[in-house]
Design a protein around this motif. Structure first.
Motif, PDB file in Angstrom:
ATOM      1  N   ALA A 365      58.284  33.433 -13.793  1.00 24.35           N
ATOM      2  CA  ALA A 365      58.569  34.155 -12.548  1.00 24.35           C
ATOM      3  C   ALA A 365      57.737  34.898 -11.709  1.00 24.35           C
ATOM      4  O   ALA A 365      57.177  34.954 -10.685  1.00 24.35           O
ATOM      5  N   LEU A 366      57.078  35.949 -12.658  1.00 20.33           N
ATOM      6  CA  LEU A 366      56.085  36.978 -12.069  1.00 20.33           C
ATOM      7  C   LEU A 366      54.678  36.191 -11.604  1.00 20.33           C
ATOM      8  O   LEU A 366      53.864  36.603 -10.566  1.00 20.33           O
ATOM      9  N   LEU A 367      54.263  35.331 -12.529  1.00 27.87           N
ATOM     10  CA  LEU A 367      52.938  34.877 -12.324  1.00 27.87           C
ATOM     11  C   LEU A 367      53.094  33.821 -11.176  1.00 27.87           C
ATOM     12  O   LEU A 367      52.333  33.711 -10.419  1.00 27.87           O
ATOM     13  N   ALA A 368      54.443  33.215 -10.952  1.00 26.29           N
ATOM     14  CA  ALA A 368      54.355  32.461  -9.824  1.00 26.29           C
ATOM     15  C   ALA A 368      54.451  33.439  -8.628  1.00 26.29           C
ATOM     16  O   ALA A 368      53.899  32.776  -7.481  1.00 26.29           O
ATOM     17  N   ALA A 369      55.097  34.492  -8.628  1.00 27.76           N
ATOM     18  CA  ALA A 369      54.744  35.132  -7.467  1.00 27.76           C
ATOM     19  C   ALA A 369      53.305  35.618  -7.158  1.00 27.76           C
ATOM     20  O   ALA A 369      52.925  35.927  -5.935  1.00 27.76           O
ATOM     21  N   ARG A 370      52.572  35.850  -8.000  1.00 25.84           N
ATOM     22  CA  ARG A 370      51.127  36.210  -8.197  1.00 25.84           C
ATOM     23  C   ARG A 370      50.435  35.076  -7.102  1.00 25.84           C
ATOM     24  O   ARG A 370      49.367  35.483  -6.559  1.00 25.84           O
ATOM     25  N   SER A 371      50.800  33.932  -7.189  1.00 23.63           N
ATOM     26  CA  SER A 371      50.043  32.757  -6.470  1.00 23.63           C
ATOM     27  C   SER A 371      50.063  32.988  -4.865  1.00 23.63           C
ATOM     28  O   SER A 371      49.408  32.645  -4.149  1.00 23.63           O
ATOM     29  N   LEU A 372      51.265  33.811  -4.430  1.00 24.82           N
ATOM     30  CA  LEU A 372      51.281  34.250  -3.151  1.00 24.82           C
ATOM     31  C   LEU A 372      50.644  35.564  -2.733  1.00 24.82           C
ATOM     32  O   LEU A 372      51.118  36.245  -1.716  1.00 24.82           O
ATOM     33  N   ALA A 373      50.250  36.289  -3.926  1.00 21.67           N
ATOM     34  CA  ALA A 373      49.506  37.583  -3.412  1.00 21.67           C
ATOM     35  C   ALA A 373      48.454  37.789  -2.749  1.00 21.67           C
ATOM     36  O   ALA A 373      47.538  36.751  -2.938  1.00 21.67           O
ATOM     37  N   PRO A 374      48.248  38.620  -2.080  1.00 18.68           N
ATOM     38  CA  PRO A 374      46.605  38.864  -1.414  1.00 18.68           C
ATOM     39  C   PRO A 374      45.656  38.735  -2.337  1.00 18.68           C
ATOM     40  O   PRO A 374      45.743  39.482  -3.415  1.00 18.68           O
ATOM     41  N   VAL A 375      44.593  37.894  -2.018  1.00 15.23           N
ATOM     42  CA  VAL A 375      43.255  37.817  -2.687  1.00 15.23           C
ATOM     43  C   VAL A 375      42.621  39.147  -2.705  1.00 15.23           C
ATOM     44  O   VAL A 375      42.604  39.819  -1.726  1.00 15.23           O
ATOM     45  N   THR A 376      41.818  39.775  -3.856  1.00 18.71           N
ATOM     46  CA  THR A 376      40.957  40.836  -3.971  1.00 18.71           C
ATOM     47  C   THR A 376      39.512  40.481  -3.633  1.00 18.71           C
ATOM     48  O   THR A 376      38.470  41.319  -3.572  1.00 18.71           O
ATOM     49  N   THR A 377      39.099  39.061  -3.721  1.00 17.56           N
ATOM     50  CA  THR A 377      37.519  38.765  -3.639  1.00 17.56           C
ATOM     51  C   THR A 377      37.419  37.091  -2.976  1.00 17.56           C
ATOM     52  O   THR A 377      38.453  36.627  -3.096  1.00 17.56           O
ATOM     53  N   ARG A 378      36.543  37.330  -2.270  1.00 12.10           N
ATOM     54  CA  ARG A 378      36.289  35.911  -1.718  1.00 12.10           C
ATOM     55  C   ARG A 378      35.172  34.886  -2.352  1.00 12.10           C
ATOM     56  O   ARG A 378      34.290  34.203  -1.510  1.00 12.10           O
ATOM     57  N   THR A 379      34.898  35.102  -3.618  1.00  8.61           N
ATOM     58  CA  THR A 379      33.587  34.654  -4.327  1.00  8.61           C
ATOM     59  C   THR A 379      33.795  33.240  -4.572  1.00  8.61           C
ATOM     60  O   THR A 379      32.849  32.477  -4.709  1.00  8.61           O
TER      61      THR A 379
END
Length: 780
Positions: A365-379
């Motif tokens: 459940a928590l990792l699923a929410a991370r898929s919609l988290a803001p990214v911290t890098t554009r590499t």
């Protein structure tokens, strides 16, 4: 409100599985408190007197002072108050905490928070146990996200006073989880929380906060002492604490261990037939799918690879998911299971290995929410991203084709043959029907995952719309699995009540004798409590070990032991022949069941002329199996109880008090005598003779006996769970300390303005922006 509308607005409950078992004694205890203002610890109606409170069969907070206990009962009687209000409130709190934990860990917006809360709250492995009467399991599991959220907030809070207040909140939640939750889930929760706290302390460089965390855990343990300490004392004398019963627990662990083929069911619920009667996996039975959600797992993988904050926490959660899935295989792990069973404390006492999936559920459940988290890098280049999307879409297309091949026939035969090898005896046509259902189910899950992928691509940069669409798809996915389970298990509270059976009616007005229902359904019911009939049957998760030993020796099939146990009434299948010298039929033959009367049944209190001491319990059982006259002799392993008692023939016994926790007898004997009370012996029972303390001897393997000199005597036996008094004292002192600490810290915090503290340090040169601890603390 949508998921539990019948329970919230119409007062419905769940009526399947163990639901009828765990409510009746609590109702009986509540009635006695209301009418007599007496706490009830001993259950005299099932299992020859199984101590219900110490064995967790009664969840009422009897450790509270009388006034508060009465307030709790009054709340339950408020018109319109849902019978399942407490576990439902815990479930809601867990969903909200999972959502906020996703924000705290990954800086998710509303979409990610909704995905975390819904994925956690809708997974069948959390809600399913409640549908089958295991409210304590759901309550303990529901509170895990709240415990983790408070732990995280404790680590990032600015200021020691604020951190101390949060630690007190954590202690209260830990205590409530232990007081009302299932022990096995509480152990899992405690292990996960400790690992999480250590990881957060290391990541944030706040090792000093581990002192507050440890203090909160210790205070929570003290606050919950009234439940866990008597339960541990009881467990040492129960079947789970007996080496003789190890093989029984090993068999139960095998019954509730997933097979390797069940792993696919975590993302494809019909892969092994979903639930009974179509289920063909490794578990003995499946009432609700062990399903983590295809969309939730798809999102979890995306969240794991996403370049977002707290990468180390995400990796740790992924490892936790893998370990939990592995441990859920239980006995199918072979040598690894043996290693865990022999060397990990309490592991051998856990009879349901698959319950550890609660840890995997939270990680997903928590990792699923991370898929919609803001990214911290554009590499990551656009080309690599496009290739990845094409590969994922191609994999989903392949799964869809496999599902169509199963549903339309080409692969159905192979699926049916696999079923036949795993569970011989399947009708071929039924196996083909299951194969088609499994195929369409695979197509459905693959399409949902494709829709999730499309939503995340189509609304890239518009996270609110993407979050709403993804949350809806997760709801459809998990809701399609749990909704039918809940709707099929619910019913009115009256559905838990049954009218007395013929056997109960035959014995209802006779408190001096017991009944033995020989049919499995009647033997395992706890309706005997509601009917006020003493039975040697009943349902419970952990029996006293002496009871198991008696059952294993076949004592319930022998008239002498039935007489010793004060059994007068038996009901069994009408085809079973009975010795008419020992049994009298009360009904003509030919019926589905038949009620018998045991001739010369002894009452629940009688005197014997001899007490013979033998070397061990095994010797006692062997001697009793060989045959004896319970009116003449009782056997024991206690040498000081042995002797001849010539006054037995002239002993007159009169009942003065016959309540669950107090037995009072008036005994008149012309010479020394030995009185046997045919109720179960157990630690916690004490006796006085004419006001002076006397020892209760264990005779006839599990009955109570007291030697008496000549004359007239008043014998009083009382029951208080072993360890109850010091444990309740610890809980009440801990509660007062908790209130005092909250008051002092609250006043100090309000009177002295809080100065902004330095941001929580990040470890390892992380570029993640620190979370605004003051805002999180204020929100809590």
């Amino acid at each position: 409100m949508a998921l539990f509308a019948p329970q919230i607005f119409r007062g419905q409950v769940f009526t399947l599985g163990d639901a009828p078992l765990y409510r009746v004694f609590a109702e009986f205890s509540r009635e006695r408190w209301a009418s007599q203002h007496e706490r009830t610890f001993w259950n005299p109606y099932v299992f020859a007197g199984l101590p219900a409170a110490a064995s967790l069969a009664d969840s009422r907070p009897q450790y509270l002072p009388g006034a508060l206990l009465g307030v709790g009962d009054a709340i339950d009687r408020i018109p319109g108050w849902p019978p399942l209000a407490i576990p439902l409130a815990a479930h809601l709190a867990g969903m909200l905490a999972a959502a906020w934990l996703a924000r705290a860990l990954w800086a998710c917006g509303a979409g990610g928070m909704a995905v975390a809360g819904l994925a956690w709250g809708l997974m069948p492995n959390l809600v399913g146990p409640m549908a089958y009467g295991h409210d304590a399991q759901m309550l303990a599991g529901s509170l895990i996200p709240l415990v983790l959220l408070l732990t995280h907030t404790l680590m990032v809070a600015a200021g020691e006073r604020r951190a101390a207040l949060i630690a007190l909140g954590l202690a209260a939640v830990l205590a409530f989880q232990c007081l009302r939750g299932h022990p096995q889930i509480v152990i899992y929760s405690g292990t996960l929380t400790t690992v999480f706290a250590l990881a957060q302390a290391r990541r944030l460089g706040r090792w000093s906060r581990m002192r507050l965390f440890g203090g909160a855990a210790l205070l929570g343990v003290v606050l919950a002492a009234a439940v866990w300490w008597p339960a541990l004392r009881y467990g040492a004398e129960s079947s789970r604490g007996s080496g003789l019963m190890r093989f029984v627990l090993a068999r139960e662990q095998a019954d509730f261990s997933m097979a390797w083929r069940d792993v696919a069911g975590l993302i494809w619920p019909w892969s092994a037939g979903r639930t009974a009667p179509t289920y063909w996996g490794g578990l003995i039975r499946l009432d609700y799918p062990m399903y983590l959600g295809a969309t939730a797992c798809f999102l979890a993988v995306a969240g794991l690879v996403r370049k977002a904050r707290a990468r180390g926490v995400a990796t740790g959660l992924a490892v936790g998911v893998g370990v939990a899935v592995l441990l859920s295989l239980g006995t199918n792990l072979g040598p690894l299971h043996v290693l865990l069973r022999d060397h990990v404390p309490l592991w051998s006492a856990f009879r349901v290995p698959v319950a550890v999936l609660i840890v995997a559920q939270l990680g997903v459940a928590l990792l699923a929410a991370r898929s919609l988290a803001p990214v911290t890098t554009r590499t990551v280049s656009a080309r690599v991203s496009t290739v990845g999307r094409v590969a994922v879409a191609g994999s989903l297309a392949v799964l869809t084709l496999i599902g169509l091949a199963l549903a339309l026939g080409p692969l159905a035969e192979d699926y049916a043959q696999t079923m036949a090898m795993a569970r011989p005896g399947w009708v071929h046509s039924a196996a083909l029907a299951v194969a088609k259902r499994a195929g369409w189910d695979l197509v459905f899950r693959a399409v949902l995952c494709g829709a999730v992928l499309a939503a995340m691509i189509r609304w890239r940069g518009r996270s609110a719309w993407a979050g709403a669409a993804v949350a809806l798809l997760v709801t459809i996915d998990l809701g399609s699995s749990i909704w039918p389970v809940l709707r099929g298990a619910e019913g009115p509270l009256a559905a838990l009540e049954r009218p007395p059976t013929r056997l109960a009616l035959a014995a209802q007005r006779d408190s001096s004798h017991r009944v033995v229902p020989m049919t499995a359904a009647e033997f395992n019911t706890n309706d005997w409590v509601r009917w006020r009939v003493r039975s040697l049957g009943g349902g419970h998760g952990s029996y006293p070990r002496w009871w198991w030993e008696m059952l294993g020796a076949g004592m319930l099939e022998r008239p002498p032991m039935l007489r010793a146990l004060a059994v007068e009434w038996i009901e069994d299948a009408g085809t079973i022949a009975k010795d008419t010298v020992a049994f009298q039929s009360l009904e003509p033959p030919g019926g589905a069941t038949r009620v018998w009367r045991v001739r010369d049944a002894l009452p629940r209190a009688y005197a014997v002329s001899r007490v013979v001491a033998l070397g061990s319990d095994v010797d006692v059982l062997r001697t009793m199996v060989a045959g004896f006259d319970p009116a003449d002799v009782a056997f024991t392993t206690e040498a000081e109880a042995a002797g001849s008692f010539s006054g037995a023939g002239s002993t007159a016994i009169r009942w003065i008090v016959d309540s669950p926790d107090r037995v009072e007898l008036d005994v008149d004997a012309q010479d020394r005598t030995f009185v046997v009370v045919a109720d179960a012996w157990f630690k916690g029972w004490s006796a006085t003779v004419d006001g002076r303390e006397a020892r209760i001897h264990r005779v006839s393997h599990m009955l109570r006996g007291v030697p008496l000199p000549a004359g007239r005597h008043r014998v009083v036996m009382r029951y208080v769970p072993d360890g109850w008094r010091p444990a309740v004292l610890a809980t009440r002192i801990g509660g007062l300390a908790w209130i005092l600490l909250v008051a002092v810290l609250g006043v100090l915090t309000l009177r002295r303005p809080r100065r902004p503290g330095p941001p929580a340090p990040e470890s390892g040169g992380s570029q993640e922006p620190p979370l605004a601890a003051p805002a999180l603390g204020s929100g809590l």
